[in-house]
Design a protein around this motif. Sequence first.
Motif, PDB file in Angstrom:
ATOM      1  N   THR A 132      47.356  26.128  26.011  1.00  0.00           N
ATOM      2  CA  THR A 132      48.013  26.795  27.134  1.00  0.00           C
ATOM      3  C   THR A 132      47.548  28.238  27.259  1.00  0.00           C
ATOM      4  O   THR A 132      47.216  28.712  28.355  1.00  0.00           O
ATOM      5  N   VAL A 133      47.508  28.938  26.140  1.00  0.00           N
ATOM      6  CA  VAL A 133      47.039  30.324  26.144  1.00  0.00           C
ATOM      7  C   VAL A 133      45.564  30.383  26.518  1.00  0.00           C
ATOM      8  O   VAL A 133      45.145  31.231  27.312  1.00  0.00           O
ATOM      9  N   GLY A 134      44.773  29.466  25.992  1.00  0.00           N
ATOM     10  CA  GLY A 134      43.354  29.437  26.327  1.00  0.00           C
ATOM     11  C   GLY A 134      43.115  29.220  27.808  1.00  0.00           C
ATOM     12  O   GLY A 134      42.227  29.844  28.408  1.00  0.00           O
ATOM     13  N   GLY A 185      52.950  31.771  38.589  1.00  0.00           N
ATOM     14  CA  GLY A 185      52.299  30.978  39.631  1.00  0.00           C
ATOM     15  C   GLY A 185      51.125  31.710  40.219  1.00  0.00           C
ATOM     16  O   GLY A 185      49.974  31.504  39.815  1.00  0.00           O
ATOM     17  N   GLU A 186      51.383  32.589  41.176  1.00  0.00           N
ATOM     18  CA  GLU A 186      50.339  33.409  41.774  1.00  0.00           C
ATOM     19  C   GLU A 186      50.124  34.671  40.935  1.00  0.00           C
ATOM     20  O   GLU A 186      51.042  35.147  40.264  1.00  0.00           O
ATOM     21  N   PHE A 187      48.919  35.201  40.997  1.00  0.00           N
ATOM     22  CA  PHE A 187      48.607  36.431  40.273  1.00  0.00           C
ATOM     23  C   PHE A 187      49.533  37.557  40.708  1.00  0.00           C
ATOM     24  O   PHE A 187      49.768  37.761  41.910  1.00  0.00           O
ATOM     25  N   CYS A 188      50.077  38.298  39.738  1.00  0.00           N
ATOM     26  CA  CYS A 188      50.955  39.416  40.054  1.00  0.00           C
ATOM     27  C   CYS A 188      50.707  40.541  39.049  1.00  0.00           C
ATOM     28  O   CYS A 188      49.830  40.446  38.179  1.00  0.00           O
ATOM     29  N   ALA A 189      51.501  41.593  39.148  1.00  0.00           N
ATOM     30  CA  ALA A 189      51.309  42.763  38.292  1.00  0.00           C
ATOM     31  C   ALA A 189      51.430  42.429  36.812  1.00  0.00           C
ATOM     32  O   ALA A 189      50.749  43.042  35.980  1.00  0.00           O
ATOM     33  N   ALA A 190      52.289  41.472  36.471  1.00  0.00           N
ATOM     34  CA  ALA A 190      52.425  41.108  35.057  1.00  0.00           C
ATOM     35  C   ALA A 190      51.109  40.567  34.505  1.00  0.00           C
ATOM     36  O   ALA A 190      50.737  40.857  33.357  1.00  0.00           O
ATOM     37  N   ASP A 191      50.390  39.789  35.308  1.00  0.00           N
ATOM     38  CA  ASP A 191      49.095  39.272  34.877  1.00  0.00           C
ATOM     39  C   ASP A 191      48.086  40.408  34.715  1.00  0.00           C
ATOM     40  O   ASP A 191      47.274  40.398  33.776  1.00  0.00           O
ATOM     41  N   ALA A 192      48.139  41.379  35.613  1.00  0.00           N
ATOM     42  CA  ALA A 192      47.245  42.538  35.483  1.00  0.00           C
ATOM     43  C   ALA A 192      47.514  43.278  34.180  1.00  0.00           C
ATOM     44  O   ALA A 192      46.588  43.727  33.498  1.00  0.00           O
ATOM     45  N   MET A 193      48.775  43.375  33.804  1.00  0.00           N
ATOM     46  CA  MET A 193      49.127  44.058  32.559  1.00  0.00           C
ATOM     47  C   MET A 193      48.578  43.328  31.339  1.00  0.00           C
ATOM     48  O   MET A 193      48.207  43.959  30.347  1.00  0.00           O
ATOM     49  N   PHE A 194      48.532  42.004  31.391  1.00  0.00           N
ATOM     50  CA  PHE A 194      48.087  41.235  30.232  1.00  0.00           C
ATOM     51  C   PHE A 194      46.583  40.936  30.243  1.00  0.00           C
ATOM     52  O   PHE A 194      46.059  40.415  29.256  1.00  0.00           O
ATOM     53  N   ALA A 195      45.885  41.266  31.323  1.00  0.00           N
ATOM     54  CA  ALA A 195      44.461  40.925  31.409  1.00  0.00           C
ATOM     55  C   ALA A 195      43.643  41.492  30.250  1.00  0.00           C
ATOM     56  O   ALA A 195      42.822  40.775  29.661  1.00  0.00           O
ATOM     57  N   PRO A 196      43.822  42.768  29.868  1.00  0.00           N
ATOM     58  CA  PRO A 196      43.033  43.268  28.733  1.00  0.00           C
ATOM     59  C   PRO A 196      43.300  42.527  27.435  1.00  0.00           C
ATOM     60  O   PRO A 196      42.384  42.317  26.626  1.00  0.00           O
ATOM     61  N   LEU A 197      44.546  42.112  27.223  1.00  0.00           N
ATOM     62  CA  LEU A 197      44.858  41.365  26.012  1.00  0.00           C
ATOM     63  C   LEU A 197      44.146  40.013  26.031  1.00  0.00           C
ATOM     64  O   LEU A 197      43.641  39.547  25.004  1.00  0.00           O
ATOM     65  N   ALA A 198      44.080  39.406  27.211  1.00  0.00           N
ATOM     66  CA  ALA A 198      43.359  38.136  27.333  1.00  0.00           C
ATOM     67  C   ALA A 198      41.898  38.294  26.927  1.00  0.00           C
ATOM     68  O   ALA A 198      41.322  37.411  26.283  1.00  0.00           O
ATOM     69  N   THR A 199      41.293  39.425  27.272  1.00  0.00           N
ATOM     70  CA  THR A 199      39.884  39.621  26.905  1.00  0.00           C
ATOM     71  C   THR A 199      39.720  39.749  25.401  1.00  0.00           C
ATOM     72  O   THR A 199      38.713  39.316  24.841  1.00  0.00           O
ATOM     73  N   ARG A 200      40.695  40.337  24.739  1.00  0.00           N
ATOM     74  CA  ARG A 200      40.632  40.465  23.285  1.00  0.00           C
ATOM     75  C   ARG A 200      40.606  39.089  22.621  1.00  0.00           C
ATOM     76  O   ARG A 200      39.890  38.871  21.641  1.00  0.00           O
ATOM     77  N   TYR A 256      45.118  30.075  30.200  1.00  0.00           N
ATOM     78  CA  TYR A 256      45.504  31.307  30.899  1.00  0.00           C
ATOM     79  C   TYR A 256      44.390  32.356  30.792  1.00  0.00           C
ATOM     80  O   TYR A 256      44.083  33.047  31.777  1.00  0.00           O
ATOM     81  N   VAL A 257      43.777  32.468  29.633  1.00  0.00           N
ATOM     82  CA  VAL A 257      42.638  33.383  29.478  1.00  0.00           C
ATOM     83  C   VAL A 257      41.533  33.022  30.466  1.00  0.00           C
ATOM     84  O   VAL A 257      40.956  33.894  31.120  1.00  0.00           O
ATOM     85  N   GLU A 258      41.264  31.735  30.607  1.00  0.00           N
ATOM     86  CA  GLU A 258      40.238  31.296  31.561  1.00  0.00           C
ATOM     87  C   GLU A 258      40.631  31.635  32.991  1.00  0.00           C
ATOM     88  O   GLU A 258      39.771  31.979  33.816  1.00  0.00           O
ATOM     89  N   ALA A 259      41.930  31.539  33.302  1.00  0.00           N
ATOM     90  CA  ALA A 259      42.389  31.884  34.644  1.00  0.00           C
ATOM     91  C   ALA A 259      42.158  33.362  34.932  1.00  0.00           C
ATOM     92  O   ALA A 259      41.735  33.730  36.053  1.00  0.00           O
ATOM     93  N   ILE A 260      42.421  34.207  33.948  1.00  0.00           N
ATOM     94  CA  ILE A 260      42.153  35.640  34.123  1.00  0.00           C
ATOM     95  C   ILE A 260      40.667  35.872  34.361  1.00  0.00           C
ATOM     96  O   ILE A 260      40.267  36.598  35.285  1.00  0.00           O
ATOM     97  N   TYR A 261      39.827  35.256  33.556  1.00  0.00           N
ATOM     98  CA  TYR A 261      38.381  35.446  33.703  1.00  0.00           C
ATOM     99  C   TYR A 261      37.854  34.882  35.022  1.00  0.00           C
ATOM    100  O   TYR A 261      36.836  35.348  35.535  1.00  0.00           O
ATOM    101  N   SER A 262      38.530  33.897  35.571  1.00  0.00           N
ATOM    102  CA  SER A 262      38.086  33.282  36.830  1.00  0.00           C
ATOM    103  C   SER A 262      38.525  34.072  38.055  1.00  0.00           C
ATOM    104  O   SER A 262      38.031  33.814  39.159  1.00  0.00           O
ATOM    105  N   LEU A 263      39.438  35.008  37.890  1.00  0.00           N
ATOM    106  CA  LEU A 263      39.921  35.793  39.019  1.00  0.00           C
ATOM    107  C   LEU A 263      38.764  36.602  39.611  1.00  0.00           C
ATOM    108  O   LEU A 263      38.078  37.316  38.884  1.00  0.00           O
ATOM    109  N   PRO A 264      38.514  36.502  40.916  1.00  0.00           N
ATOM    110  CA  PRO A 264      37.379  37.240  41.494  1.00  0.00           C
ATOM    111  C   PRO A 264      37.413  38.736  41.207  1.00  0.00           C
ATOM    112  O   PRO A 264      36.364  39.331  40.941  1.00  0.00           O
TER     113      PRO A 264
END
Length: 225
Positions: free
Chosen positions: A179-181, A153-168, A183-191
Motif C-alpha cells: 500500500t505504501v509502495g 482520493g484526489e491530490f491535496c495539500a496533505a500529499d504535497a506535505m508527504f511527497a519528500p518523505l515518499a522520495t526518501r 502511494y510512493v508510485e502515485a507521488i512519482y507519477s504526478l505530472p
Amino acid sequence: MKLLIGNRNYSTWSLRPWLVLRHFDIPFEDEVLMLSGDGWREALAARSPTGKVPVLIDGDLAVPETIAIIEYLADKFPEKAIWPADRRDRALARAAAAEMHSGFTALRNNAPMNLRASHPGKVDLDAVRKDLHRIGQLWGEHLGQSAGPFLFGEFCAADAMFAPLATRLRTYALPVSDTVGAYVEAIYSLPAFQEWLALALKEPWIVDDDEIDVIQGRVAPGTIV
C-alpha cells in the motif's frame, strides 16, 4: 507571485508548496536560492524573513514557512480545492500535514532527500523503524478510506506535505508495505512531481550536509561530483 526555493534535489520544504502551485495550475514564477557555496547563508538572509526557504512573494507580501504558504494559497484560491472539500477529510488532512511538519524526525535526519541518488541499504533500519511503522499506519488508514491513489482520493495539500518523505523511501529502498509502495508510485507519477524531478536531475550542485555518504563518513566533504 514568486516562490523562492532551494536546490530542487535536496530542498524538501521548497518542494511542498511548489507542488501545490503547479498541480493546481496557479500562475507563479520560481527562483532558486543556493543552499551551499560561499556566502549562501548571507544571500538567503537578504531575501528571506527567516533566512530559510521557501518564501512566497505576492506583491509586497512575503510569506515564509511551507504550511503558511499552503494556507495562504488555499485562502486566495478557494476554488482550487487545495484541501479536501469534505469537512471531516479536511480536518484529517490538516492533522496529517501537521504531523509531517513536526514529526518523522528519524527519517528526516537519517535519510535526507536526494532525488539524484540511489542508496539502498545505507540507512540503519533500527533508527527509522518507528517512523516507518507510523507511515504505514497513517497512509494505510487514509488510503483504505479513500481507495487512493492519494491520501484523500484526489491530490491535496496533505500529499504535497508527504511527497519528500515518499522520495526518501525510494532513494534508500526502505522496506514498506504494498500500500505504501503504491502511494510512493502515485507521488512519482504526478505530472507536477515529474516536472520538479526532471529539473532536480539537471542540477549540478552538491550539498554535502544532505549527502548520506558524507554524513556517515564514507567520503570526505567536497569530494562528491
